[in-house]
Scaffold this motif. Structure first.
Motif, PDB file in Angstrom:
ATOM      1  N   TYR A 140     -46.899 -23.518 -16.412  1.00 13.69           N
ATOM      2  CA  TYR A 140     -45.503 -23.318 -16.799  1.00 13.69           C
ATOM      3  C   TYR A 140     -44.845 -22.148 -15.815  1.00 13.69           C
ATOM      4  O   TYR A 140     -43.792 -21.750 -15.985  1.00 13.69           O
ATOM      5  N   ARG A 141     -45.396 -21.766 -14.723  1.00 16.81           N
ATOM      6  CA  ARG A 141     -44.756 -20.876 -13.796  1.00 16.81           C
ATOM      7  C   ARG A 141     -45.307 -20.977 -12.357  1.00 16.81           C
ATOM      8  O   ARG A 141     -46.665 -20.895 -12.145  1.00 16.81           O
ATOM      9  N   LYS A 142     -44.814 -20.627 -11.263  1.00 18.69           N
ATOM     10  CA  LYS A 142     -45.425 -20.564 -10.128  1.00 18.69           C
ATOM     11  C   LYS A 142     -45.982 -19.234  -9.797  1.00 18.69           C
ATOM     12  O   LYS A 142     -45.787 -18.123 -10.244  1.00 18.69           O
ATOM     13  N   THR A 145     -56.224 -20.582 -14.150  1.00 19.23           N
ATOM     14  CA  THR A 145     -56.833 -21.346 -12.932  1.00 19.23           C
ATOM     15  C   THR A 145     -58.209 -21.466 -12.872  1.00 19.23           C
ATOM     16  O   THR A 145     -58.925 -20.593 -13.140  1.00 19.23           O
ATOM     17  N   LEU A 146     -58.447 -22.637 -12.146  1.00 18.57           N
ATOM     18  CA  LEU A 146     -59.857 -22.716 -11.788  1.00 18.57           C
ATOM     19  C   LEU A 146     -60.341 -21.672 -11.085  1.00 18.57           C
ATOM     20  O   LEU A 146     -59.341 -21.214  -9.877  1.00 18.57           O
ATOM     21  N   GLY A 147     -61.332 -21.014 -11.346  1.00 18.19           N
ATOM     22  CA  GLY A 147     -61.858 -19.908 -10.293  1.00 18.19           C
ATOM     23  C   GLY A 147     -61.396 -18.627 -10.863  1.00 18.19           C
ATOM     24  O   GLY A 147     -61.968 -17.641 -10.404  1.00 18.19           O
ATOM     25  N   SER A 161     -45.999 -26.672 -26.513  1.00 17.16           N
ATOM     26  CA  SER A 161     -45.033 -25.754 -26.978  1.00 17.16           C
ATOM     27  C   SER A 161     -45.529 -24.525 -27.499  1.00 17.16           C
ATOM     28  O   SER A 161     -46.558 -23.948 -27.568  1.00 17.16           O
ATOM     29  N   GLU A 162     -44.469 -23.680 -28.106  1.00 14.14           N
ATOM     30  CA  GLU A 162     -44.593 -22.146 -28.318  1.00 14.14           C
ATOM     31  C   GLU A 162     -45.677 -22.048 -29.843  1.00 14.14           C
ATOM     32  O   GLU A 162     -45.718 -23.012 -30.551  1.00 14.14           O
TER      33      GLU A 162
END
Ligand SMILES: [Fe+2]
Ligand SMILES: [Fe+2]
Length: 367
Positions: free
Chosen positions: A304-306, A175-177, A227-228
């Motif tokens: 890819y996830r929260k 993430t940014l930051g 992808s993987e």
């Protein structure tokens, strides 16, 4: 002793000759004026006199004006007046007015000599003092200039590092930051573990900011692959600590920063990379950083996830104490209220654009 130039003003012929004869024998270079008007002319033109000896016997009212004139023309010159002590109050008032520096009896030749020497010594001391003061001023202004320049440079340096990492945050999947947040987490954990030295803390902060700098050298095709990853691609990713360490050697960061960059994927149980170091063989700053990095990774939104809550992150971190993380660092992390960690994250990311905008920028870039 250099021959000091003394101007004698004496209207009385006999006294003038007598003084000149005496003083010229005593290593002074003597100039003689037979009248005050001639002396004042000379003082206007010649600046090299060390002092003036003026015969004022008998003391008359016109002498006050003459003394004022001499002081006005040559305020730096010492003025010795010679007169018989027939009116001591007047002589003292001349001293108090700052018109006269010394008073001597015209017939007391050793007294006159001593007055001259005293005045010359006094002048030398004043000059010496002034030159000391000047050098002190120079030293202190050089110093503050150097300090100012060093701070300016340090500022530029820090901003460059932060900007570089923000650029990398934008390129990477993190993430940014992220860099700023883990830098602050690491600094706080380091302080909690007893690191007090400001330089060490600064190096830890810089190392944390730059921990993934080596990813600069990893191609987009691998770094941004949706992808993987294949085994070979993982191999390349796993080179980033050593690649980063190689890069920062060029910019001469100090030990702790290098340790974080090189060892930030080591695990406490020895299953990490690049060296598979175990427990305390991993430098403390890297063990601290590992907790900081994971805390931010779990609590941040990833494509890819929260993101998960800080409570959930604490569960995961304590669950990996002793395997991935140093249990002592985990304890330090747990000893600080989760609100505090969340507040740090808020502070380090509040001026940044929203996650959505950040995603949009990255998507536009990959098209
Ligand atoms: Fe990394
Ligand atoms: Fe990271």
């Amino acid at each position: 002793m250099t021959s000091e130039k003394v101007l004698i003003i004496e209207e009385n012929n006999k006294r003038r000759a007598y003084l000149a004869r005496f003083l010229s024998k005593l290593a002074f270079s003597i100039d003689i004026s037979p009248s005050f008007s001639e002396a004042i002319n000379r003082l206007h033109k010649q600046k090299e006199f060390a002092l003036v000896v003026a015969g004022l016997s008998p003391l008359e009212s016109r002498h006050l004006k003459i003394l004022q004139d001499i002081k006005k023309i040559a305020p730096q010159l010492s003025l010795i007046i010679l007169f018989e002590s027939d009116s001591p109050e007047l002589a003292i008032s001349l001293i108090n007015q700052g018109l006269v520096d010394h008073i001597a009896d015209p017939d007391n030749l050793p007294g006159i000599y001593s007055a001259i020497r005293n005045e010359i010594n006094k002048r030398d001391l004043i000059r010496e003092n002034e030159s000391y003061l000047q050098s002190l001023k120079n030293i202190s202004s050089d110093r503050s200039e150097n300090i100012r320049k060093a701070l300016e440079l340090e500022n530029i340096y820090n901003t460059t590092i932060e900007n570089l990492m923000t650029a990398l945050d934008l390129r990477d999947v993190e993430t940014l930051g992220h860099s700023k947040t883990v830098a602050k987490y690491s600094e706080v954990l380091a302080e909690m573990s007893g690191v007090k030295n400001m330089t060490t803390l600064e190096n830890i902060r810089r190392g944390a900011l730059l921990h993934d700098i080596g990813k600069i050298a990893i191609p987009d095709s691998i770094l941004l692959k949706p992808s993987e990853l294949s085994a070979g691609e993982w191999e390349k990713i796993r080179l980033h600590p050593a690649l980063g360490f190689g890069l920062i050697k060029e910019i001469k960061l100090l030990k702790e920063a290098g340790n974080i960059i090189l060892y930030h994927h080591e695990r406490y149980d020895g299953t990490g990379y690049p060296k598979g170091l175990k427990k305390e063989d991993i430098p403390l700053e890297a063990r601290i950083f590992a907790v900081a990095d994971t805390l931010d990774a779990i609590t941040s939104h990833r494509p890819y996830r929260k993101e998960k809550s800080f409570g959930k992150a604490k569960e995961e971190i304590t669950g990996n104490s002793n395997s991935q993380f140093d249990p002592h660092v985990v304890d330090l992390f747990c000893s600080l209220n989760l609100d505090k960690w969340e507040k740090i994250r808020f502070e380090t990311t509040k001026i940044l654009p929203s996650f959505e905008l950040f995603q949009q920028i990255k998507e536009e870039r990959s098209h």
